[in-house]
Design an enzyme around this catalytic site. Structure first.
Site, PDB file in Angstrom:
ATOM      1  N   HIS A  78      84.195  55.137  39.913  1.00 39.06           N
ATOM      2  CA  HIS A  78      83.307  55.756  40.918  1.00 39.06           C
ATOM      3  C   HIS A  78      83.218  54.906  42.186  1.00 39.06           C
ATOM      4  CE1 HIS A  78      81.638  58.892  38.181  1.00 39.06           C
ATOM      5  NE2 HIS A  78      81.900  57.992  37.263  1.00 39.06           N
ATOM      6  N   ASN A 150      77.417  63.602  36.039  1.00 40.08           N
ATOM      7  CA  ASN A 150      78.678  64.055  36.636  1.00 40.08           C
ATOM      8  C   ASN A 150      78.572  65.534  36.988  1.00 40.08           C
ATOM      9  OD1 ASN A 150      80.066  61.622  36.450  1.00 40.08           O
ATOM     10  ND2 ASN A 150      81.088  62.127  34.528  1.00 40.08           N
TER      11      ASN A 150
HETATM   12 FE1  HDE Z   1      79.689  55.461  34.133  1.00 36.63          FE
HETATM   13  N1  HDE Z   1      79.910  53.622  34.961  1.00 36.63           N
HETATM   14  N2  HDE Z   1      80.168  54.724  32.325  1.00 36.63           N
HETATM   15  N3  HDE Z   1      79.615  57.336  33.308  1.00 36.63           N
HETATM   16  N4  HDE Z   1      79.215  56.246  35.907  1.00 36.63           N
HETATM   17  C1  HDE Z   1      79.713  53.312  36.256  1.00 36.63           C
HETATM   18  O1  HDE Z   1      78.485  51.458  37.019  1.00 36.63           O
HETATM   19  C2  HDE Z   1      80.223  53.419  32.019  1.00 36.63           C
HETATM   20  C3  HDE Z   1      79.774  57.636  31.989  1.00 36.63           C
HETATM   21  C4  HDE Z   1      78.819  57.519  36.172  1.00 36.63           C
HETATM   22  O2  HDE Z   1      77.224  56.364  42.240  1.00 36.63           O
HETATM   23  C5  HDE Z   1      79.736  51.831  36.516  1.00 36.63           C
HETATM   24  O3  HDE Z   1      77.513  50.848  38.959  1.00 36.63           O
HETATM   25  C6  HDE Z   1      80.415  53.249  30.595  1.00 36.63           C
HETATM   26  C7  HDE Z   1      79.329  58.954  31.710  1.00 36.63           C
HETATM   27  C8  HDE Z   1      78.525  57.666  37.571  1.00 36.63           C
HETATM   28  O4  HDE Z   1      77.051  54.215  41.797  1.00 36.63           O
HETATM   29  C9  HDE Z   1      79.939  51.235  35.117  1.00 36.63           C
HETATM   30  C10 HDE Z   1      80.483  54.504  30.085  1.00 36.63           C
HETATM   31  C11 HDE Z   1      78.888  59.442  32.910  1.00 36.63           C
HETATM   32  C12 HDE Z   1      78.752  56.409  38.134  1.00 36.63           C
HETATM   33  C13 HDE Z   1      80.021  52.480  34.258  1.00 36.63           C
HETATM   34  C14 HDE Z   1      80.313  55.431  31.165  1.00 36.63           C
HETATM   35  C15 HDE Z   1      79.073  58.417  33.892  1.00 36.63           C
HETATM   36  C16 HDE Z   1      79.164  55.547  37.071  1.00 36.63           C
HETATM   37  C17 HDE Z   1      80.703  51.376  37.569  1.00 36.63           C
HETATM   38  C18 HDE Z   1      80.725  54.917  28.639  1.00 36.63           C
HETATM   39  C19 HDE Z   1      78.321  60.826  33.198  1.00 36.63           C
HETATM   40  C20 HDE Z   1      78.635  56.038  39.591  1.00 36.63           C
HETATM   41  C21 HDE Z   1      79.851  50.927  38.750  1.00 36.63           C
HETATM   42  C22 HDE Z   1      79.638  54.605  27.795  1.00 36.63           C
HETATM   43  C23 HDE Z   1      77.069  61.083  32.534  1.00 36.63           C
HETATM   44  C24 HDE Z   1      77.235  55.691  39.976  1.00 36.63           C
HETATM   45  C25 HDE Z   1      78.499  51.066  38.310  1.00 36.63           C
HETATM   46  C26 HDE Z   1      77.158  55.398  41.454  1.00 36.63           C
HETATM   47  C27 HDE Z   1      79.448  54.184  37.236  1.00 36.63           C
HETATM   48  C28 HDE Z   1      80.141  52.393  32.932  1.00 36.63           C
HETATM   49  C29 HDE Z   1      80.365  56.813  30.985  1.00 36.63           C
HETATM   50  C30 HDE Z   1      78.714  58.616  35.261  1.00 36.63           C
HETATM   51  C31 HDE Z   1      81.116  50.299  34.946  1.00 36.63           C
HETATM   52  C32 HDE Z   1      80.534  51.944  29.874  1.00 36.63           C
HETATM   53  C33 HDE Z   1      79.317  59.665  30.349  1.00 36.63           C
HETATM   54  C34 HDE Z   1      78.086  58.931  38.282  1.00 36.63           C
HETATM   55  O5  HDE Z   1      78.832  50.482  34.738  1.00 36.63           O
END
Ligand code: HDE
Length: 701
Positions: A78, A150
């Site tokens: 993202h 999302n």
């Molecule tokens: Fe994320 N995800 N994600 N994700 N995600 C990040 O956090 C992560 C997941 C989502 O506009 C990171 O600040 C893991 C699902 C959005 O700043 C990080 C897992 C969904 C955004 C991270 C998931 C998301 C992130 C990278 C599996 C939808 C952007 C930078 C357990 C519900 C937020 C940050 C923004 C961002 C980890 C799965 C949505 C690395 C470990 C499911 C919208 O922390």
């Protein structure tokens, strides 16, 4: 001596490189970060006019030092995003199921919302085929709540332990560093084809959902099951939905690819421009609320993030709306530094045991430390809650507050002895009454027990919902989905990966598998083994974009280009402009030269876009308001022919004067309902796309 820009040019040995602001009583002066006024921002300190630089020059050193450290690590996923401020207003009374202050009817909560793509780096384009992030930070009076979702209601994997594998496979390949922002490559499809649980998400990812026309025309989802908790501590389970007021709208693949070239910033520009013109992007917040008995009645698990609860089975109840009405003042300070954490939760809302959500609760807090460099990232203005923050956490890099007194621990009692010194105030205490309490409420029969690394049996059905999704789509959407699979798998160099993916698709729908196999010119393989039989679920029309309940019904919020050239009828263009505006659309003028075209009445009408820089992919519909003279000139202009050809090819309405017919002919436009005169019929047609045109223009799978 001051020149006419107000600069004193006499202080140096000559010319503009020695300009200095002459200033005035109320001028703001440049200073260093230590507040020392800078006398010259054009020249470094040297030994003599042509001599070597002097280390003593603290002005130069500080400026370059700061510049050298302007970048921070981009988000692992993202990375590319854009955001806006706004508010959330609770419009329905749900106090019976949640005590959260932000949900009390009438309450208004400031929000900051960031939209993003997943795979590409911060400098990639806005419009790859990719999932969009939809992250909302609510600054509630009880603390910050982050709903980090999302634009797709399911996810690729069921357990957080697979996330690093998924992202490694999806991002650019390790050896080459490409493709950037695209999943059409070997490693992604190798992983996906080996992970049947991703199949439902793949249906969504290959559908038009990943080609949203604008952030304002896409849905958002919290994905996981959450809890709502009322005053009595009763738990209701809930799924969150954002429904766009502007309706659901996507682009088609050829258009998306061309937008990426014409305007790589298309979606962030659209967000800013909508806010600028007062057409504020708005979403309703809806919930699907249910209890344990309902959860137990389903033959899939509500803790499994690869499943939805169809709206036809459990309707979405609208409880409020979010309006984005202010764009950030500074991209870095706000959009880049905003730190979303799904673990940020307020009283009245709780987590479920979804194993994907549970893993996220750790990851986001952790990643901010490496991205923003400090455990004090919550103090940055964009992250700071708008309610008091009081605790005994202290120090750390970039501590921006100055905590007072000796009492930096709890319990403490220095002031109780009657001999307290200044600064011995007791400070904050826990609040057992209004403080956040985690509530346990089982959503399934097997939630407690031994420590096990297992996947529950209730997570085993990977295909039934994928099938339901595909079968719920309108015919053009099914064709787009099948064609997207053909496109992506055609970029996979390993035949066995393509075959493995086809085997999984046979389980989804044999017709889909056949169409994709045909598009690849490969045989349809045997179905891959499934853990449980695939079911035929009722289709869910709510999943459609085309012909679905949320398809846009008017031109409200749509941008309609009026192509003019010398000799265009001034009165007709004026009338059309007003008609588009009156119907809620946004008219823009496109002309061969941005200074404008000479109209029939001799006036010069300035353009919003130069034709070569304003291809029709940037607009929802086009009107060709051309005179015979203008049309003749444009026939020799490739950009004009392409403008019309693409509008037709992308199934858009084309309104035109009779004099523009030669241009239509040259662009290969054939008459249909979407090709109209410059009249009311055009305004009605501009709200739609003409899907019947598509099979005549391109081969779809
Ligand atoms: Fe994320 N995800 N994600 N994700 N995600 C990040 O956090 C992560 C997941 C989502 O506009 C990171 O600040 C893991 C699902 C959005 O700043 C990080 C897992 C969904 C955004 C991270 C998931 C998301 C992130 C990278 C599996 C939808 C952007 C930078 C357990 C519900 C937020 C940050 C923004 C961002 C980890 C799965 C949505 C690395 C470990 C499911 C919208 O922390």
């Amino acid at each position: 001596m001051a020149n006419d820009l107000g600069y004193d040019t006499t202080t140096g040995s000559g010319g503009e490189t020695h300009q200095q602001a002459s200033g005035g009583a109320d001028a703001a002066y440049l200073t260093t970060n230590q507040g020392i006024r800078v006398s010259d921002n054009q020249n470094q300190l040297k030994s003599g006019a042509r001599g070597p630089a002097l280390l003593e020059d603290f002005v130069l050193r500080e400026k370059i030092f700061h510049f050298d450290h302007e970048r921070i690590p981009e988000r692992i996923v993202h990375a590319r995003g854009s955001a806006a401020h706004g508010y959330f207003e609770a419009t329905d009374d749900i106090s019976d199921i949640s005590k959260a202050a932000l949900f009390q009817k009438g309450s208004k909560t400031p929000v900051f919302t960031r939209f993003s793509t997943v795979a590409g780096g911060a400098g990639s384009v806005d419009t790859p085929r990719d999932v969009r992030g939809f992250a909302v930070k609510f600054y509630t009076p009880e603390g910050n709540w982050d709903l980090v979702g999302n634009n797709i209601p399911v996810f690729f994997i069921q357990d957080a332990i697979k996330f690093p594998d998924l992202i490694h496979a999806a991002k650019m390949e390790a050896q080459t560093g490409y493709p950037q922002a695209a999943t059409a490559h070997d490693t992604f499809w190798d992983f996906i084809s080996l992970m049947p649980e991703s199949t439902h998400m793949i249906m969504w990812a290959m559908s038009d959902r990943t080609l949203p026309a604008s952030f304002a025309t896409m849905e958002g989802f919290g994905i996981h099951t959450f809890q709502l908790i009322n005053d009595a501590g009763d738990v209701t389970f809930v799924k969150f939905h954002w429904k766009p007021k502007a309706g659901l709208q996507s682009t088609i693949w050829d258009e998306t690819v061309k937008i990426a070239g014409a305007d790589p910033d298309h979606q962030r520009r659209d967000l800013f421009e909508r806010i600028d013109r007062g057409d504020f992007p708005t979403w309703e917040l809806g919930i699907q609320a249910f209890d344990k008995a309902f959860a137990d009645s389903l033959d899939y698990d509500v803790l499994d993030s690869t499943k939805i609860i169809p709206e036809e089975v459990l309707p979405v109840r609208i409880i409020g709306q979010m309006v984005l009405d202010r764009y950030p003042d500074n991209f870095f300070a706000e959009t880049e530094q905003v730190a979303f954490c799904p673990g940020n939760i307020v009283p009245g809302i709780g987590f479920s045991n979804d194993p994907l959500l549970q893993g996220r609760l750790f990851s986001y807090l952790d990643t901010q430390k490496s991205r923003l460099g400090t455990a004090n990232f919550h103090q940055l203005p964009i992250n700071a809650p708008k309610c008091p923050v009081m605790n005994f956490q202290r120090d750390g890099q970039f501590q921006m507050a100055i905590p007072k007194g000796r009492t930096n621990y709890e319990p403490n009692g220095l002031s109780a002895e009657g001999e307290a010194r200044p600064g011995d105030e007791p400070g904050p205490r826990e609040c057992p009454v209004t403080g956040y309490k985690s509530v346990t409420a089982a959503t399934g029969p097997d939630e407690e027990g031994e420590k096990l690394r297992v996947r529950p049996e209730s997570f085993a059905d990977h295909y039934s919902q994928a099938r339901m999704f595909f079968r719920s789509l309108a015919a053009p959407e099914q064709a787009h989905l099948a064609s997207a699979l053909v496109f992506e798998l055609s970029k996979v160099g390993l035949a066995h990966v393509r075959t493995r993916m086809l085997s999984n698709l046979v389980n989804v729908d044999p017709d889909l598998a056949g169409r994709v196999a045909d598009g690849l010119n490969m045989p349809v393989p045997e179905a891959s083994p499934t853990a449980v039989p695939v079911k035929d679920m009722e289709p869910s029309p709510a999943l459609r974009i085309i012909e679905g309940p949320r398809a846009p019904k008017s031109i409200e919020g749509r941008t309609i280009a009026i192509l003019i050239a010398d000799g265009s009828d001034a009165a007709a263009v004026d009338t059309l402009t007003s008609q588009i505006g009156d119907a809620g659309g946004r008219p823009v003028i496109v002309a061969p030269k941005v200074g404008g075209a000479k109209m029939s009445d001799g006036s010069l009408l300035p353009a919003d876009f130069q034709l070569a820089g304003g291809p029709s992919v940037l607009f929802d519909a086009v009107a060709l308001a051309l005179s015979a003279e203008g049309c003749a000139a444009l026939l020799k202009e490739a950009a004009a022919v392409q403008f019309v050809m693409d509008a037709f090819g992308h199934l858009k309405a084309i309104g035109h004067t009779a004099e523009a017919q030669p241009l239509l002919d040259k662009a290969g436009v054939e008459p249909d309902d979407g090709v109209t005169g410059l009249d009311k019929a055009f305004i009605a047609a501009a709200a739609k796309r003409f899907w019947d045109r598509e099979p005549k223009l391109r081969t779809l799978a």
